[in-house]
Design a protein around this motif. Sequence first.
Motif, PDB file in Angstrom:
ATOM      1  N   MET A 118      11.076  -3.265   3.137  1.00 52.85           N
ATOM      2  CA  MET A 118       9.685  -3.397   3.571  1.00 52.85           C
ATOM      3  C   MET A 118       9.342  -2.349   4.618  1.00 52.85           C
ATOM      4  O   MET A 118       8.276  -1.713   4.561  1.00 52.85           O
ATOM      5  CB  MET A 118       9.436  -4.797   4.135  1.00 52.85           C
ATOM      6  CG  MET A 118       9.398  -5.892   3.107  1.00 52.85           C
ATOM      7  SD  MET A 118       9.058  -7.499   3.882  1.00 52.85           S
ATOM      8  CE  MET A 118       8.920  -8.544   2.441  1.00 52.85           C
ATOM      9  N   VAL A 119      10.242  -2.168   5.583  1.00 51.89           N
ATOM     10  CA  VAL A 119      10.002  -1.173   6.637  1.00 51.89           C
ATOM     11  C   VAL A 119       9.988   0.236   6.048  1.00 51.89           C
ATOM     12  O   VAL A 119       9.117   1.060   6.369  1.00 51.89           O
ATOM     13  CB  VAL A 119      11.071  -1.290   7.740  1.00 51.89           C
ATOM     14  CG1 VAL A 119      10.856  -0.232   8.805  1.00 51.89           C
ATOM     15  CG2 VAL A 119      11.036  -2.681   8.366  1.00 51.89           C
ATOM     16  N   ALA A 129       0.413  -2.057   4.803  1.00 50.56           N
ATOM     17  CA  ALA A 129       0.649  -3.505   4.750  1.00 50.56           C
ATOM     18  C   ALA A 129       0.298  -4.063   3.370  1.00 50.56           C
ATOM     19  O   ALA A 129       1.045  -4.873   2.804  1.00 50.56           O
ATOM     20  CB  ALA A 129      -0.166  -4.203   5.832  1.00 50.56           C
ATOM     21  N   GLY A 130      -0.845  -3.645   2.831  1.00 51.42           N
ATOM     22  CA  GLY A 130      -1.232  -4.116   1.508  1.00 51.42           C
ATOM     23  C   GLY A 130      -0.277  -3.647   0.429  1.00 51.42           C
ATOM     24  O   GLY A 130       0.067  -4.397  -0.490  1.00 51.42           O
ATOM     25  N   ALA A 131       0.179  -2.396   0.529  1.00 53.32           N
ATOM     26  CA  ALA A 131       1.112  -1.860  -0.459  1.00 53.32           C
ATOM     27  C   ALA A 131       2.442  -2.606  -0.425  1.00 53.32           C
ATOM     28  O   ALA A 131       3.020  -2.930  -1.474  1.00 53.32           O
ATOM     29  CB  ALA A 131       1.335  -0.370  -0.209  1.00 53.32           C
ATOM     30  N   THR A 178      -6.616   2.631   9.082  1.00 48.99           N
ATOM     31  CA  THR A 178      -6.672   2.845   7.634  1.00 48.99           C
ATOM     32  C   THR A 178      -5.272   2.917   7.041  1.00 48.99           C
ATOM     33  O   THR A 178      -4.970   2.260   6.037  1.00 48.99           O
ATOM     34  CB  THR A 178      -7.433   4.149   7.318  1.00 48.99           C
ATOM     35  OG1 THR A 178      -8.757   4.067   7.851  1.00 48.99           O
ATOM     36  CG2 THR A 178      -7.509   4.380   5.829  1.00 48.99           C
ATOM     37  N   SER A 179      -4.401   3.709   7.659  1.00 54.00           N
ATOM     38  CA  SER A 179      -3.043   3.885   7.137  1.00 54.00           C
ATOM     39  C   SER A 179      -2.227   2.600   7.224  1.00 54.00           C
ATOM     40  O   SER A 179      -1.485   2.256   6.292  1.00 54.00           O
ATOM     41  CB  SER A 179      -2.327   5.000   7.915  1.00 54.00           C
ATOM     42  OG  SER A 179      -2.951   6.246   7.687  1.00 54.00           O
ATOM     43  N   SER A 193       6.665   3.181   5.653  1.00 55.17           N
ATOM     44  CA  SER A 193       6.609   4.602   6.017  1.00 55.17           C
ATOM     45  C   SER A 193       6.253   5.462   4.808  1.00 55.17           C
ATOM     46  O   SER A 193       5.464   6.408   4.918  1.00 55.17           O
ATOM     47  CB  SER A 193       7.946   5.049   6.616  1.00 55.17           C
ATOM     48  OG  SER A 193       8.982   5.009   5.654  1.00 55.17           O
ATOM     49  N   VAL A 194       6.827   5.140   3.645  1.00 60.22           N
ATOM     50  CA  VAL A 194       6.514   5.890   2.425  1.00 60.22           C
ATOM     51  C   VAL A 194       5.047   5.711   2.052  1.00 60.22           C
ATOM     52  O   VAL A 194       4.369   6.660   1.637  1.00 60.22           O
ATOM     53  CB  VAL A 194       7.429   5.431   1.266  1.00 60.22           C
ATOM     54  CG1 VAL A 194       7.001   6.079  -0.046  1.00 60.22           C
ATOM     55  CG2 VAL A 194       8.882   5.768   1.568  1.00 60.22           C
ATOM     56  N   ALA A 195       4.521   4.488   2.220  1.00 60.40           N
ATOM     57  CA  ALA A 195       3.128   4.199   1.876  1.00 60.40           C
ATOM     58  C   ALA A 195       2.169   4.984   2.763  1.00 60.40           C
ATOM     59  O   ALA A 195       1.161   5.528   2.286  1.00 60.40           O
ATOM     60  CB  ALA A 195       2.856   2.703   2.002  1.00 60.40           C
TER      61      ALA A 195
END
Length: 285
Positions: A199-200, A82-84, A76-77, A204-206
């Motif tokens: 992106m990386v 990835a989508g974010a 889920t995370s 992590s923030v997402a």
Amino acid sequence: MSAVLVRLLRRREAALGLLYFAALVGAAVFARLIFATDPLEQDLGNTLDPPSWEHWFGTDELGRDLMVRTIYGARTSLLTAAGAVLIAASVGVPVGLVAGFFGGWRDTILMRAVDVLLALPGILFAMALIAVLGRSQMAALVAVGITGIPGFARITRAQVLSLRRRDFVLAVEALGGSASYNLFRTVLPNAWSPILVQMVILASVAILLEAALSFLGVGIPPPTPSWGDMLRTGKGFLHEAPYYAVLPGVVLTCTILALDTLGRALAAVLEAGEPADGPVGGEGP
């Protein structure tokens, strides 16, 4: 790219972070093959069992296997992250490219819009958007993605401004290259390094923001496994079953730490490996 990966793997902390993240992604992708237990399967005769060989992370208040739910929560995370990242990069990078390359009124309008987004507290904006769209994984993904747009826009604009008057960019213009060709074939390939690092970092923030939304009860609705929801539910059993919240929390912490370590190492590797002069690639218009 292969040379960057080799230099990255030479750093012990980056190699460990990459190994952990690869193992987590592999477990999340092949969860159905690895675990015979369904994450929603209840066993009311074995509720809040402590960690054992049968249930490595123990069970929750409904008898569901916490390790299985943690791995499915990783799915889920990771999907949300990835989508974010995809949403934030697909909007923020073009905005930064246009603003930095053309300047003038385009730069003013676009960057003021970015400043408005940047001024909004990320988690409050995400909560407001979810209140409008309703609780779902897609709503959480879109909310987290929109909050990441300003970072990509500002980083891309800064890179474009530093490249705009470089000799190889001016040479393409002098040879008759169109603005779109110069922008996407000359400037963008030479600005990708900080974008990749962003992106990386945003991933992590997402993951952290998605967990925070679920912890507050406005993220992905149950019974879908989510790290934040497991932490929220587990805090009610801290005295009788501390492993309920602690073990998924440890996995979340290690994931954020691994991505943060990878981002820092990647930034150092790319900065050390950047050529002092000249563009990436050598194609003409």
